[in-house]
Design a protein around this motif. Sequence first.
Motif, PDB file in Angstrom:
ATOM      1  N   UNK A  58       0.838  -1.208   0.000  1.00 20.26           N
ATOM      2  CA  UNK A  58       0.000   0.000   0.000  1.00 20.26           C
ATOM      3  C   UNK A  58       0.866   1.249   0.000  1.00 20.26           C
ATOM      4  N   UNK A  59       1.834   1.303   0.912  1.00 17.33           N
ATOM      5  CA  UNK A  59       2.708   2.472   1.001  1.00 17.33           C
ATOM      6  C   UNK A  59       3.520   2.669  -0.275  1.00 17.33           C
ATOM      7  N   UNK A  60       4.039   1.575  -0.823  1.00 11.33           N
ATOM      8  CA  UNK A  60       4.848   1.661  -2.046  1.00 11.33           C
ATOM      9  C   UNK A  60       4.033   2.180  -3.213  1.00 11.33           C
ATOM     10  N   UNK A  65       4.335   6.841  -6.898  1.00 12.76           N
ATOM     11  CA  UNK A  65       3.580   7.863  -7.625  1.00 12.76           C
ATOM     12  C   UNK A  65       4.043   9.254  -7.220  1.00 12.76           C
ATOM     13  N   UNK A  66       4.270   9.445  -5.922  1.00  9.42           N
ATOM     14  CA  UNK A  66       4.739  10.734  -5.412  1.00  9.42           C
ATOM     15  C   UNK A  66       5.423  10.514  -4.064  1.00  9.42           C
ATOM     16  N   UNK A  67       6.721  10.729  -4.020  1.00  9.85           N
ATOM     17  CA  UNK A  67       7.490  10.521  -2.792  1.00  9.85           C
ATOM     18  C   UNK A  67       7.039  11.427  -1.659  1.00  9.85           C
ATOM     19  N   UNK A  68       6.333  12.511  -2.003  1.00 13.75           N
ATOM     20  CA  UNK A  68       5.896  13.464  -0.991  1.00 13.75           C
ATOM     21  C   UNK A  68       4.689  13.012  -0.190  1.00 13.75           C
ATOM     22  N   UNK A  69       4.035  11.938  -0.603  1.00 10.87           N
ATOM     23  CA  UNK A  69       2.860  11.447   0.115  1.00 10.87           C
ATOM     24  C   UNK A  69       3.299  10.766   1.413  1.00 10.87           C
ATOM     25  N   UNK A  70       2.650  11.105   2.504  1.00 13.73           N
ATOM     26  CA  UNK A  70       2.936  10.485   3.796  1.00 13.73           C
ATOM     27  C   UNK A  70       1.747   9.639   4.239  1.00 13.73           C
ATOM     28  N   UNK A  71       2.038   8.647   5.062  1.00 11.47           N
ATOM     29  CA  UNK A  71       0.986   7.729   5.521  1.00 11.47           C
ATOM     30  C   UNK A  71       1.169   7.452   7.011  1.00 11.47           C
ATOM     31  N   UNK A  96      -2.455  13.208  -6.844  1.00 14.33           N
ATOM     32  CA  UNK A  96      -1.604  12.027  -6.674  1.00 14.33           C
ATOM     33  C   UNK A  96      -2.254  11.003  -5.733  1.00 14.33           C
ATOM     34  N   UNK A  97      -2.977  11.502  -4.748  1.00 10.81           N
ATOM     35  CA  UNK A  97      -3.734  10.586  -3.899  1.00 10.81           C
ATOM     36  C   UNK A  97      -4.784   9.849  -4.727  1.00 10.81           C
ATOM     37  N   UNK A  98      -5.397  10.559  -5.663  1.00  8.39           N
ATOM     38  CA  UNK A  98      -6.374   9.937  -6.564  1.00  8.39           C
ATOM     39  C   UNK A  98      -5.726   8.852  -7.421  1.00  8.39           C
TER      40      UNK A  98
END
Length: 278
Positions: A58-60, A65-71, A96-98
């Motif tokens: 999931x995280x990968x 897609x975008x290294x800036x996304x945090x989880x 990018x979340x989409x």
Amino acid sequence: MKLNKNIILDAVNNNVVSAIAEDIKNIDKSSTLVPSNINGVAIVKANQKAILCGKPWFEKSFKLIDKGITCQWGIEEGQEFKKNQIICTLHGKYNKLLEGERIGLNFLQTLSATATSTNILVKKIAQTSSVLLDTRKTIPGLRIAQKYAVKIGGGLNQRLGLYDEILIKENHIKSFGSIRAAIENVGNNNYQIEVETIGELIIALECGAKNILLDNFSILKAKEATLINKGKAMLEVSGNINIDNILDYAKLGIPRISVGAITKNIEAIDFSMIIDTI
């Protein structure tokens, strides 16, 4: 061969790269309609009770897609969650979340389903000496991912693939003409052989087999097999085993029970992901 960190990391990367290529290729024509300067927060919620599995995949999915996304996770891998419970929260560019939404959820729903189906059977035989193992009946391309999920669910892994260990099955035996000929051709004791009748079991034992798979044995036939075996070989039973009869097999004292259904007959766990602007 056993799963290790490197095997799992390679699978995560290969699976996600393939999933992104399958779904997005070079462009997400819908998400490009959303201005790239809009930030978003996404909440993943469970719509049913299950065991969580698939966090690395999931995280990968979002990081590639975008290294800036945090989880931020509210549930640990292997932990049971309830209906309506928040699983995780993501922050990043709205578009990018989409892009990562369906890819990430596909991994989460499939691997959580595998872990959950495994855990149900593991709990059923928890008070016995038997262990639950998986098979090669996995979703194409997700062999390592599903075997990882089986372990998260409390099960054990069989061979990872044909390259891993020798299993002499019915069609192999036919090519040699007999169980005796097939065993003689192996040349060592590092193999498992499948038998379908009590007669074949007796022959395998006479030939010195130390690891025998009882294929589609009824409970009565499996009991007879344990009495004939008398501890000479490691026994495993497989075929038509489910939640209703697995405990009956385990009570016979058969050490290993393998069930293909935990990877091939799964029903995806229902998650939803809601994104809002921030």
